[in-house]
Design a protein around this motif. Structure first.
Motif, PDB file in Angstrom:
ATOM      1  N   GLN A 136       0.829  -1.208   0.000  1.00  0.00           N
ATOM      2  CA  GLN A 136       0.000   0.000   0.000  1.00  0.00           C
ATOM      3  C   GLN A 136       0.866   1.261   0.000  1.00  0.00           C
ATOM      4  O   GLN A 136       0.551   2.248  -0.685  1.00  0.00           O
ATOM      5  N   ALA A 137       1.962   1.222   0.767  1.00  0.00           N
ATOM      6  CA  ALA A 137       2.877   2.371   0.808  1.00  0.00           C
ATOM      7  C   ALA A 137       3.530   2.590  -0.548  1.00  0.00           C
ATOM      8  O   ALA A 137       3.727   3.746  -0.982  1.00  0.00           O
ATOM      9  N   GLN A 138       3.854   1.509  -1.252  1.00  0.00           N
ATOM     10  CA  GLN A 138       4.415   1.648  -2.595  1.00  0.00           C
ATOM     11  C   GLN A 138       3.413   2.291  -3.547  1.00  0.00           C
ATOM     12  O   GLN A 138       3.778   3.148  -4.367  1.00  0.00           O
ATOM     13  N   THR A 139       2.146   1.885  -3.418  1.00  0.00           N
ATOM     14  CA  THR A 139       1.106   2.471  -4.264  1.00  0.00           C
ATOM     15  C   THR A 139       0.974   3.969  -4.000  1.00  0.00           C
ATOM     16  O   THR A 139       0.842   4.778  -4.942  1.00  0.00           O
ATOM     17  N   ALA A 140       1.013   4.343  -2.720  1.00  0.00           N
ATOM     18  CA  ALA A 140       0.901   5.761  -2.363  1.00  0.00           C
ATOM     19  C   ALA A 140       2.092   6.556  -2.899  1.00  0.00           C
ATOM     20  O   ALA A 140       1.932   7.680  -3.418  1.00  0.00           O
ATOM     21  N   LEU A 141       3.289   5.984  -2.793  1.00  0.00           N
ATOM     22  CA  LEU A 141       4.479   6.655  -3.320  1.00  0.00           C
ATOM     23  C   LEU A 141       4.396   6.830  -4.830  1.00  0.00           C
ATOM     24  O   LEU A 141       4.763   7.889  -5.368  1.00  0.00           O
ATOM     25  N   TRP A 142       3.913   5.819  -5.508  1.00  0.00           N
ATOM     26  CA  TRP A 142       3.816   5.917  -6.969  1.00  0.00           C
ATOM     27  C   TRP A 142       2.783   6.964  -7.383  1.00  0.00           C
ATOM     28  O   TRP A 142       2.978   7.684  -8.349  1.00  0.00           O
ATOM     29  N   ARG A 143       1.718   7.041  -6.615  1.00  0.00           N
ATOM     30  CA  ARG A 143       0.707   8.053  -6.908  1.00  0.00           C
ATOM     31  C   ARG A 143       1.295   9.462  -6.757  1.00  0.00           C
ATOM     32  O   ARG A 143       1.060  10.341  -7.590  1.00  0.00           O
ATOM     33  N   THR A 144       2.069   9.640  -5.691  1.00  0.00           N
ATOM     34  CA  THR A 144       2.720  10.940  -5.494  1.00  0.00           C
ATOM     35  C   THR A 144       3.699  11.241  -6.625  1.00  0.00           C
ATOM     36  O   THR A 144       3.802  12.382  -7.097  1.00  0.00           O
ATOM     37  N   ALA A 145       4.418  10.218  -7.082  1.00  0.00           N
ATOM     38  CA  ALA A 145       5.381  10.401  -8.170  1.00  0.00           C
ATOM     39  C   ALA A 145       4.676  10.803  -9.463  1.00  0.00           C
ATOM     40  O   ALA A 145       5.169  11.668 -10.204  1.00  0.00           O
ATOM     41  N   THR A 146       3.540  10.182  -9.743  1.00  0.00           N
ATOM     42  CA  THR A 146       2.815  10.536 -10.970  1.00  0.00           C
ATOM     43  C   THR A 146       2.244  11.954 -10.880  1.00  0.00           C
ATOM     44  O   THR A 146       2.201  12.671 -11.892  1.00  0.00           O
ATOM     45  N   GLU A 147       1.822  12.339  -9.678  1.00  0.00           N
ATOM     46  CA  GLU A 147       1.347  13.715  -9.493  1.00  0.00           C
ATOM     47  C   GLU A 147       2.487  14.712  -9.722  1.00  0.00           C
ATOM     48  O   GLU A 147       2.301  15.768 -10.346  1.00  0.00           O
ATOM     49  N   ALA A 148       3.682  14.374  -9.215  1.00  0.00           N
ATOM     50  CA  ALA A 148       4.842  15.247  -9.415  1.00  0.00           C
ATOM     51  C   ALA A 148       5.215  15.323 -10.888  1.00  0.00           C
ATOM     52  O   ALA A 148       5.582  16.397 -11.404  1.00  0.00           O
ATOM     53  N   ALA A 149       5.105  14.196 -11.592  1.00  0.00           N
ATOM     54  CA  ALA A 149       5.431  14.186 -13.019  1.00  0.00           C
ATOM     55  C   ALA A 149       4.441  15.025 -13.812  1.00  0.00           C
ATOM     56  O   ALA A 149       4.813  15.681 -14.800  1.00  0.00           O
ATOM     57  N   ALA A 150       3.172  15.017 -13.379  1.00  0.00           N
ATOM     58  CA  ALA A 150       2.175  15.834 -14.068  1.00  0.00           C
ATOM     59  C   ALA A 150       2.422  17.321 -13.830  1.00  0.00           C
ATOM     60  O   ALA A 150       2.229  18.150 -14.732  1.00  0.00           O
ATOM     61  N   ALA A 151       2.887  17.639 -12.593  1.00  0.00           N
ATOM     62  CA  ALA A 151       3.146  19.047 -12.271  1.00  0.00           C
ATOM     63  C   ALA A 151       4.445  19.543 -12.889  1.00  0.00           C
ATOM     64  O   ALA A 151       4.556  20.694 -13.309  1.00  0.00           O
ATOM     65  N   ASP A 152       5.451  18.656 -12.956  1.00  0.00           N
ATOM     66  CA  ASP A 152       6.756  19.045 -13.505  1.00  0.00           C
ATOM     67  C   ASP A 152       7.353  17.837 -14.209  1.00  0.00           C
ATOM     68  O   ASP A 152       8.019  17.001 -13.590  1.00  0.00           O
ATOM     69  N   ILE A 161      11.282   9.239 -10.047  1.00  0.00           N
ATOM     70  CA  ILE A 161      10.568   8.046 -10.537  1.00  0.00           C
ATOM     71  C   ILE A 161      11.541   6.905 -10.816  1.00  0.00           C
ATOM     72  O   ILE A 161      11.282   5.740 -10.494  1.00  0.00           O
ATOM     73  N   GLN A 162      12.689   7.250 -11.400  1.00  0.00           N
ATOM     74  CA  GLN A 162      13.714   6.227 -11.653  1.00  0.00           C
ATOM     75  C   GLN A 162      14.192   5.596 -10.350  1.00  0.00           C
ATOM     76  O   GLN A 162      14.327   4.367 -10.245  1.00  0.00           O
ATOM     77  N   ALA A 163      14.431   6.425  -9.339  1.00  0.00           N
ATOM     78  CA  ALA A 163      14.879   5.917  -8.044  1.00  0.00           C
ATOM     79  C   ALA A 163      13.791   5.082  -7.378  1.00  0.00           C
ATOM     80  O   ALA A 163      14.071   4.064  -6.731  1.00  0.00           O
ATOM     81  N   LEU A 164      12.537   5.498  -7.552  1.00  0.00           N
ATOM     82  CA  LEU A 164      11.425   4.765  -6.958  1.00  0.00           C
ATOM     83  C   LEU A 164      11.268   3.379  -7.595  1.00  0.00           C
ATOM     84  O   LEU A 164      10.978   2.392  -6.910  1.00  0.00           O
ATOM     85  N   ASN A 165      11.491   3.315  -8.891  1.00  0.00           N
ATOM     86  CA  ASN A 165      11.467   2.015  -9.560  1.00  0.00           C
ATOM     87  C   ASN A 165      12.521   1.074  -8.980  1.00  0.00           C
ATOM     88  O   ASN A 165      12.274  -0.122  -8.791  1.00  0.00           O
ATOM     89  N   GLU A 166      13.697   1.612  -8.697  1.00  0.00           N
ATOM     90  CA  GLU A 166      14.761   0.806  -8.107  1.00  0.00           C
ATOM     91  C   GLU A 166      14.389   0.359  -6.690  1.00  0.00           C
ATOM     92  O   GLU A 166      14.733  -0.756  -6.272  1.00  0.00           O
ATOM     93  N   VAL A 167      13.671   1.210  -5.952  1.00  0.00           N
ATOM     94  CA  VAL A 167      13.194   0.825  -4.618  1.00  0.00           C
ATOM     95  C   VAL A 167      12.271  -0.390  -4.714  1.00  0.00           C
ATOM     96  O   VAL A 167      12.395  -1.354  -3.951  1.00  0.00           O
TER      97      VAL A 167
END
Length: 261
Positions: A139-155, A165-171
């Motif tokens: 669930q925490a991974q899902t929440a982190l990915w959601r935040t990452a996609t929001e950040a990608a949409a903003a910037d 996002i690259q670092a999160l994929n490695e996590v």
């Protein structure tokens, strides 16, 4: 499917092995003593040769199994370090996120690190607690990915949200590698083969002693105890979250302290 021996106490296993070895040595001695009078010298030499061969096979099996257990233990230890490094990199790259997602991502990362430390402290036999922690980690991974996609949409810049996002994929990949390493252990069939070889070797040692008319010497039982201790080390290495030899979680614990608010 969980294997039979994996959930048993290592102390119980080695005590059963020790008592079994003593029993088969005594049984072999009594059979050998009964046959001593009718056994010719050539047969005694043949039994002695078989005993030496079995001891050699036992030594090879012990060396192979110990090597297998050490390799798996090293892989689990390396997986912990790799996961800590991956999470640490992702934590640093939260600095690149837009302000709206930066603090949220950090809070989620702290929560995720706490879950991974807690999971590392749980024994593999504590099935329900581990299942709960693994579900919370997912669930925490899902929440982190959601935040990452929001950040990608903003910037959507590759040097900002893209690096996070690259670092999160490695996590996430490190999580999978660590989980896989934890589930890999010495196959149970190898342990049963080892146990059968112990019993067969012990019975031949006792039988040879019976043919000679003398009980197994003190040195024989020293060898038995040494073998049992080696088996204990093999089993303990194969159980990374319980026993005397545990995988060091220091890298994750240090990361938890560094990222604490």
């Amino acid at each position: 499917m969980r294997e039979i021996m994996y959930d048993q106490s290592s102390v119980v296993i080695v005590m059963v092995l020790l008592l079994s070895m003593i029993a088969v040595i005594e049984l072999g001695f009594r059979i050998g003593a009964r046959w001593a009078a009718s056994t010719v010298e050539s047969s005694r030499s043949q039994v002695s040769a078989i005993q030496a061969s079995l001891l050699g096979v036992l030594g090879l099996l012990l060396a192979f199994t110990l090597s297998l257990a050490l390799q798996r233990f090293d892989a689990r230890s390396q997986a912990v370090v790799e996961e800590a490094n991956a999470i640490g990199t992702a934590w640093l790259r939260t600095d690149l996120l837009p302000a709206a997602q930066r603090e949220q991502a950090r809070e989620q990362m702290r929560h995720y690190i706490d879950l991974r430390v807690q999971a590392g402290a749980r024994a593999t036999t504590d099935v329900d607690a581990r299942a709960g922690l693994l579900a919370a980690s997912a669930q925490a991974q899902t929440a982190l990915w959601r935040t990452a996609t929001e950040a990608a949409a903003a910037d959507p810049g590759p040097v900002t949200s893209g690096l996070f996002i690259q670092a999160l994929n490695e996590v996430f990949d490190a999580y999978g590698r660590r989980a896989a390493a934890l589930e890999r252990h010495v196959p149970e069939i190898v342990l049963f083969l080892l146990y059968g070889t112990f019993l067969l070797t012990g019975s031949i040692v006792g039988f040879t002693s019976g043919l000679s008319g003398q009980r197994a010497s003190f040195v024989t039982y020293v060898m038995v105890v040494l073998i049992v201790l080696l088996v204990f080390i093999i089993i303990d290495l194969d159980r990374p979250r319980r026993g005397l030899i545990e995988v060091n979680q220091a890298s994750l614990i240090e990361l938890q302290a560094l990222t604490a608010p």
